[in-house]
Enzyme design. Structure first.
Site, short mmCIF file in Angstrom:
data_model
loop_
_atom_site.label_atom_id
_atom_site.label_comp_id
_atom_site.label_asym_id
_atom_site.label_seq_id
_atom_site.Cartn_x
_atom_site.Cartn_y
_atom_site.Cartn_z
N CYS A 148 14.00 -17.10 -10.29
CA CYS A 148 13.37 -15.77 -10.34
C CYS A 148 11.88 -15.83 -10.64
CB CYS A 148 14.06 -14.90 -11.40
SG CYS A 148 13.80 -15.47 -13.09
N CYS A 160 28.43 -22.42 -6.31
CA CYS A 160 27.29 -22.73 -5.43
C CYS A 160 26.40 -23.79 -6.08
CB CYS A 160 26.49 -21.48 -5.09
SG CYS A 160 25.20 -21.04 -6.28
N ASN A 203 3.56 -17.84 -23.01
CA ASN A 203 3.27 -17.46 -21.62
C ASN A 203 4.36 -16.59 -21.01
OD1 ASN A 203 1.30 -17.65 -19.51
ND2 ASN A 203 2.69 -18.96 -18.36
N LEU A 252 5.67 -14.09 -32.21
CA LEU A 252 5.74 -12.78 -32.84
C LEU A 252 4.45 -11.99 -32.58
CD1 LEU A 252 7.13 -10.78 -34.78
CD2 LEU A 252 6.12 -12.05 -36.69
N ASP A 312 11.12 -4.32 -28.46
CA ASP A 312 12.27 -4.23 -29.37
C ASP A 312 11.84 -4.27 -30.83
OD1 ASP A 312 13.72 -4.33 -27.08
OD2 ASP A 312 14.60 -6.30 -27.39
N GLU A 328 23.96 -13.56 6.05
CA GLU A 328 24.68 -13.52 7.33
C GLU A 328 23.76 -13.15 8.48
OE1 GLU A 328 28.47 -11.27 9.45
OE2 GLU A 328 28.33 -11.26 7.27
N ARG A 335 34.88 -0.78 8.66
CA ARG A 335 35.78 -1.33 7.63
C ARG A 335 36.01 -0.30 6.52
NH1 ARG A 335 38.23 -6.16 5.94
NH2 ARG A 335 37.54 -7.28 7.79
N THR A 346 36.31 -7.48 12.31
CA THR A 346 36.76 -6.34 13.12
C THR A 346 36.17 -6.40 14.53
OG1 THR A 346 35.00 -5.06 12.04
CG2 THR A 346 37.23 -4.76 11.21
N ALA A 375 33.63 -12.49 6.18
CA ALA A 375 34.89 -11.76 6.39
C ALA A 375 36.09 -12.44 5.73
CB ALA A 375 35.15 -11.53 7.88
N GLU A 401 36.75 -12.00 -0.48
CA GLU A 401 36.39 -10.59 -0.70
C GLU A 401 37.46 -9.74 -1.37
OE1 GLU A 401 33.62 -9.30 2.94
OE2 GLU A 401 35.38 -10.45 3.56
#
Length: 1365
Positions: free
Chosen positions: A47, A117, A288, A375, A387, A838, A916, A1046, A1115, A1297
């Site tokens: 990230c 994964c 940082n 801090l 917080d 996909e 679907r 499908t 699928a 799924e």
């Protein structure tokens, strides 16, 4: 002292090896250095903002202030390489490897199936490893706390905790104290907890006891912990002795200069003060964790950074008469450690403030951040949602500031923060220390925080509250109420506090305080951050909690003298309890393989994922781990900042001045066709018009990632804005919506069963509506492509993180103007996919391919998380409107439903998703008459796409919504109404497919029994009677999921099997590995088919030059179709070997292969399979859309906090039909992973857009997926026994799924709990609860006196900060 102009030497150690760097750029992070300079690619970029933990490493240093070696985790993506002087870094590669020996932390996560994964695995391993270095015998609570800063999208966390539980000394078989209360082996609570084998604990049929020959054996052991190597702390690498000696020497000031930034690290306070005087605008950086994010994500530049980490005065901790003084550079972890010790040693009345700080730190970011964040940095950042700042302000903490002019002390009060992220501290001043005061007798303090997710999340509203009473009375002498999240700064409720001073602590004070706070803590209806009603209500809810907490303490401290204060009503007491979570308890049950199955036949056994060990060691190669090619370039996309606009001009001249710039790529550089997309309605690069924020306009190519990023930001684009359409809902926004303007992507889809229109006359009916928000895939590995031009005949090799090789190849070839046979696409593995790779991976791959063509050099691009979330789309938001006809006994007779989905700016797969959804509008219920309409809406958002479930969950969720309403309308228990309407064997669905092998009722009955549903329901009812502000709910939900694409022609697969003369087998098939264990299952299939051990079979990668024209890995059918193709290829090989085996029946596999080769028998074969008899016609409502169905049932119990909207997932029981499992460990992993992903979808994850179509939630900072602490405390999964499926390879069933929708049981359990809360407020009618059931929606639905004091603004009278899309 002036900084050294020539630059200094940076000396540190990585995995025991000394590194000396002369020319260090202060903008370089440790992650970049490890991956790019040292080639240590085990540490991953997930990230770039310290929110996912994929980049976790261990930092070790000698602390001269505490005179000991410290080991702690840190996020390498934020850690500046300049801060590493005299520090030792340990990465996942440094603790073990597959060539010599795995470290126990690596071995156990692999063998306990905790790596799917694998992209997050190295970070999780390093969090565990660091914990073990500090605590070789941790408690289970320590293990759970260590993972607060790590995310995983695949596993559902349970197997990770299960594997690492083996390090804990306080826990045993199931997470509870061995054989104690709640233990899976204890009979005492077996009926409640399900026990090891659901009610048979220690009986003759117990899974822990001997075997019964007459019954199918069920096992609960997915791994054997006795095989684990023991942890030996004496064998860990030593801390470099050189750093020990250096640590005792006086450091000298360091200075490093980069292209844009200078880093100065002084050694004395005098040097620091002089530097701040010289550079008053310089940023002081310790961890940082804020500046790093600002520079990376907010495009901010700080030319001078001063690092005060070595200043002794800023690291000191002093206990004074008034409190504890911390140097401003003390890390939050140190603050936590010191205050924890103080709380243990000092009398409780002195530590009220300390306990509040500790409660806030408990949920403050993750350990990786707390270990480095200072801090002082937290205070000086001046975040309005800090917080700690409300706690420090309410407690009147004192700050010491120092400058050339001397020292001064200021109190953190209402004057300290002067504006958004501004304080009274002058530019040349430095925050030297912070004094947190002791509390006094008669003084009480509480801190509260509410966030979208409990662990590692920024606050929505946070507060610190302090009251001091006159001696021996309940009269307020002093009160301070400080809030964060209610203004541009942390604020004190001064008027309210003034009014309450001198008042008695009673009901009247409470009422007045809430009235006053409702007025004083007001928010504009357009306030940034949105959630205005929720935030206003929280200010009152928090005060109410504080009021009750203080009342309770007053009563206790005055020895129950009720004349001084009112007692807390018994049903209110739970509102004062701090969050507590029991250790995870779980069991997984699966059918053992039949007696007599050959030992080497691994089908049906819990075989470890074939890459798990490599993943745990950081050796598994992902796309961006591929070593850099010579002359390789890096690409950064240039995307639209407008949702709908004409492009007037694109100016890349400023970008050309960035060092390393090579070229700008745009539509005019595309050698073939610029038209692309599944429906040919997209472009590789936008030419005249952009239709969403994030629409790709061009790309910058440069020599490094940093240079290409900088150059891309320098490209200037001028627009003429057009009106965007963002939402599909008319009433959420006064501007246009897709529904109101008729902006649809295709003809409306209808599905009608005969006779429906006449039903409304003969039954009762009701109408309703439900909205389901979208979802971000949040695969840990973002989209990545490496394009390598081959230099002849237009050939190009593409290394891509994609689920769809065929379309990747086709689209790239089309853009390059060459036939597909010139483009080879290769996929080793992906760090997660979930449907997001996909089709949407092609938009990046095609752009990279064009850049590689233009430059003639290899080009790489891995999207940053914020780019990925902006560009790639997600799950389709859905709006469902329904009318249900029913009988009084709860039987459904007819359904009329309209679905609207937000397709985004292109067709992509939106047709298929809607199809679907319509085919799953019944979920598992027999509805005699159905009339359904599905409409895909075109909007100015990034195109939405495939996501695990592919429209099925949306269709089924709306079904469960009206089913829930129906039970309330009939006044019947929901589980009875659901069971009454379930299908039976042989029934026809609304799309006229006959249900065969219908095991759902078996799943239902088994789940109902194993979860002790009725007994627990009574306990819940009793709990709800006894608690006004905490409520529990429970719900049992079925699912029926159709298996197949499908689109009929996609249900095909190919395989290629090579057998080499040494007997080893190289297997290739059309599916890709993204963590779901497909390669592992294919090896198991080939092993059984060929009759050889799995160790002889290897899968290297998936590629278009081995198996052509592959269907996407999607699928849930990949194991079915590729498994049959592999089996088919193996049978071809075996048929050729038959004569050889007959001539030498006692020979070995190697003998037969050698003989075959010498007899010129081909040892290579292709295999092919297609699912027969598929095809459905919506117009005629005939045909067969699905090969078969997967079934499952889940029961979940939750507890909600009616005052804050928080919820706790207490228990989930799942029974799932996966046929005869090919690999129970992988299948159970898929069930748990899908369930937790669904938990995110239905209770937590929310994409937030501005009315102009700009996405706010672009990373883990604002977008929250479930964390370790969000999974059910008790989590039981059972695979239905004796249910072979004749329609798939070796009687198995699809599993990827189908289980996802079972998490709807949590959503409807929450709704059940809200019903109870509303009943206490006198509200009994059905109510609308949209998905996800976030704390905001839960709190707002729990209507009470506090919500009524914060009325909503009239829609249309204001411009909202965010809109539902």
């Amino acid at each position: 002292m002036a900084p050294n102009e020539t630059g200094d030497e940076l000396v540190f150690f990585v995995n025991g090896k000394k590194v000396v760097e002369k020319d260090v750029d202060p903008e370089t992070t440790l992650l970049t250095y490890l991956r790019r300079k040292l080639g240590l690619c085990g540490t991953k970029l997930g990230c770039g903002e310290g929110g996912c933990g994929a980049c976790t490493v261990m930092i070790s240093k000698y602390d001269p202030f505490r005179r000991k070696i410290l080991h702690h985790t840190a996020n390498a993506c934020l850690f500046p390489v300049c801060a590493l002087h005299h520090v030792a870094v340990t990465t996942v590669e440094g603790i073990g490897n597959t060539k010599s020996r795995l470290h126990p932390a690596q071995e156990r996560i692999a063998k306990s199936h905790g790596s799917q994964c694998g992209f997050c695995t190295p970070g999780i391993v390093m969090s565990m490893y660091t914990l073990l270095r500090n605590k070789p015998e941790p408690k289970m609570e320590d293990i759970e706390d260590a993972f607060q800063g790590n995310l995983c999208r695949c596993t559902g966390y349970r197997p990770i905790l299960e594997g690492y539980r083996t390090f804990a000394k306080d826990l045993n078989c199931c997470g509870r104290v061995a054989n104690g209360t709640g233990c899976c082996r204890s009979e005492r609570e077996n009926s409640m907890n399900g026990g090891c084998c659901r009610g048979k604990a220690n009986g003759p049929d117990c899974c822990m006891n001997g075997k019964d020959d007459n019954v199918t054996m069920m096992s609960s052991s997915l791994f054997n912990s006795s095989e684990f190597q023991p942890l030996d702390p004496t064998q860990e690498p030593i801390f470099p002795p050189e750093l020990m000696t250096q640590g005792n020497k006086q450091q000298k000031q360091l200075c490093f200069k980069g292209e844009r930034v200078m880093w100065i690290q002084p050694t004395t306070l005098k040097e620091l003060v002089a530097l701040k005087s010289q550079y008053p605008n310089a940023k002081l950086v310790v961890g940082n964790t804020e500046v790093g994010i600002e520079m990376r994500l907010k495009n901010m530049l700080y030319p001078v950074i001063i690092a005060p980490a070595w200043i002794s005065e800023m690291n000191a901790v002093q206990h004074t008469e008034m409190g504890v003084t911390f140097g401003a550079a003390c890390t939050l972890s140190l603050v936590e450690e010191v205050l924890r010790k103080a709380v243990a040693e000092l009398p409780p009345y002195k530590t009220e403030v300390f306990q509040a700080v500790l409660e806030q730190l408990r949920w403050f970011a993750g350990p990786q951040i707390r270990n480095v964040a200072a801090l002082g940095g937290n205070i000086m950042t001046a975040s309005p949602i800090s917080d700690l700042n409300p706690v420090l302000m309410a407690s009147g903490s004192k700050l010491t500031l120092v400058s050339n002019e001397g020292k001064r002390t200021v109190t953190m009060d209402e004057k300290f923060f002067t504006g958004y992220r501004k304080t009274i501290v002058k530019p040349e001043e430095i925050l030297l220390s912070v004094e947190i005061p002791y509390s006094r007798k008669g003084e009480y303090f509480s801190a509260f925080k509410q966030a979208s997710r409990r662990e590692d999340d920024i606050a929505i509203v946070t507060c610190g509250m302090r009251v001091l009473f006159q001696d021996g009375t309940s009269r307020v002498e002093e009160i301070k109420l400080s809030y964060g999240g209610m203004a541009p700064t942390t604020v004190l409720a001064l008027k309210t506090c003034q009014e309450l001073t001198g008042r008695d602590w009673n009901e009247k004070l409470l009422q007045d305080a809430c009235r006053l706070l409702a007025g004083e803590m007001d928010l504009s209806a357009s306030a940034p951050g949105g959630m205005v009603d929720f935030r206003r209500t929280l200010t009152l809810s928090f005060f109410f909690k504080f009021y009750l907490t203080v009342l309770q303490k007053l009563s206790k401290n005055h020895n129950g003298n009720n004349n001084l204060c009112e007692p807390v009503p018994s049903n209110y007491i739970s509102a004062t309890e701090l969050f507590h979570k029991d250790p995870i308890a779980n069991a997984q049950l699966f059918q053992e393989v039949p007696k007599g199955q050959a030992v080497e036949d691994m089908v049906g056994r819990p075989l470890m994922h074939v890459s798990a060990a490599k993943q745990a060691c950081g050796e598994a190669v992902y796309c961006d781990d591929i070593p850099h090619y010579e002359k390789e370039l890096y690409l950064t996309l240039v995307t639209s900042t407008k949702a709908h606009a004409k492009i007037l001009s694109v100016d890349a001249s400023e970008a050309q001045s960035v060092p390393g710039f090579v070229c700008f790529v745009s539509a005019k550089d595309v050698p073939g066709s610029n038209i692309t997309g599944i429906a040919n309605d997209e472009t590789v690069f936008a030419e005249d018009v952009v239709t969403c924020v994030g629409h790709i306009i061009g790309a910058v190519v440069a020599d490094t990632q940093e240079h290409s990023r900088r150059a891309a930001k320098a490209v200037k684009i001028k627009y003429e804005e057009l009106k965007p359409i963002v939402t599909i809902q008319v009433r959420w926004l006064r501007s246009a919506s897709a529904v109101s303007l008729g902006c649809f992507l295709h003809d409306v889809r209808h599905l009608v069963t005969p006779g429906t229109p006449h039903l409304w006359d003969i039954s009762f009916h009701f109408l309703g509506e439900m909205y389901l928000a979208g979802q971000e895939h949040f695969y840990l590995e973002t989209h990545c492509t490496l394009a390598v031009p081959k230099g002849e005949d237009g050939e190009m090799e593409l290394f891509v993180s994609t689920q769809n090789l065929m379309k990747t190849q086709e689209f790239a070839a089309n853009a390059l103007g060459v036939p597909s046979n010139r483009v080879v696409v290769r996929v080793k593995r992906m760090g997660g996919g979930f449907g997001g790779k996909e089709t949407r991976s092609t938009i990046l791959t095609t752009a990279v391919a064009v850049a590689a063509f233009k430059t003639g050099r290899p080009v790489r691009c891995m999207l940053d998380r914020d780019e990925d979330m902006l560009i790639s789309g997600g799950r389709h938001p859905f709006l469902g409107r329904y009318k249900v006809g029913f009988m009084k006994n709860g039987r459904v007779k007819s359904l009329q439903v309209s679905y609207y989905s937000n397709g985004g700016n292109s067709v992509d797969l939106s047709y298929g998703v809607m199809d679907r959804a319509l085919l799953h509008l019944d979920n598992s219920y027999n509805i005699p008459n159905v009339s359904a309409v599905g409409t895909v809406c075109k909007t100015n958002l990034a195109s939405n796409t495939a996501f695990r479930g592919f429209g099925g969950p949306q269709g089924m969720m709306i079904a469960e919504c009206w089913m829930s309403d129906l039970a309330r309308k009939c006044g019947l228990p929901p589980e009875e109404v659901r069971k009454l309407n379930l299908y039976n064997e042989g029934d026809l669905t609304h799309f006229n497919q006959k249900l065969e092998g219908f095991t759902l009722r078996r799943c239902w009955d088994e789940c109902l029994s194993s979860c002790s549903y009725h007994a627990r329901k009574k306990l819940i009812e009793e709990f709800n009677k006894q608690n006004r502000w905490k409520k529990r709910g429970m719900c049992i939900i079925p699912t029926k999921f159709g298996i197949s694409f499908t689109v009929p022609f996609l249900n095909q697969a190919g395989a290629l099997v090579h057998v080499y003369t040494d007997g080893s087998v190289l297997l290739t098939h059309g599916g890709t590995e993204m963590g779901q264990g497909l390669h592992t299952k294919m090896i198991q299939v080939a092993s059984r088919s060929l009759g050889i051990p799995t160790s002889k079979i290897h899968i290297s990668e998936t590629s278009t030059n081995t198996v052509p024209n592959t269907s996407p890995t999607a699928a849930s059918v990949s194991a079915d179709i590729n498994g049959m193709a592999v089996h088919n290829a193996c049978q071809t090989i075996l048929k050729r070997l038959e004569p050889i085996k007959q001539s030498n029946p006692k020979g070995s596999w190697e003998d037969w292969i050698k003989a075959a080769y010498e007899n010129c028998v081909s040892l290579s074969a292709t295999g092919f399979y297609r699912i027969p008899d598929l095809g459905y016609d919506f117009e005629k409502n005939e045909g067969k859309p699905f090969c078969y169905f997967s079934y499952g049932v889940a029961c979940s119990e939750v507890e909600i906090d009616c005052l804050t909207g928080d919820h706790k997932n207490m228990r989930t029981d799942i029974v799932m039909d996966v046929g005869t499992s090919l690999n129970p460990a992988i299948d159970i992993g898929q069930i748990e992973g899908a369930f937790v992903q669904g938990l995110g979808l239905f209770t937590m994850e929310e994409l937030r857009y501005s009315p102009e179509g700009n996405l706010y939630t672009r990373g883990p900072g604002m977008y929250k997926i479930p964390a370790f602490g969000d999974i059910p405390t008790e989590f039981y999964v059972s695979l239905l026994r004796d249910c072979p499926n004749s329609k798939a390879v070796y009687s198995s069933k699809a599993v990827g799924e189908p289980p996802l929708f079972l998490s709807a049981s949590v959503f409807y359990a929450i709704k059940d709990a809200i019903y109870s809360a509303r009943k206490d407020s006198g509200l009994t009618e059905p109510f609308r609860l949209d998905s996800p059931a976030t704390p905001e929606r839960i709190r707002n639905a729990c209507v009470d006196i506090f919500t009524k004091m914060c009325p909503s603004a009239e829609p249309g009278t204001f411009k909202p900060w965010s809109v539902r899309v």
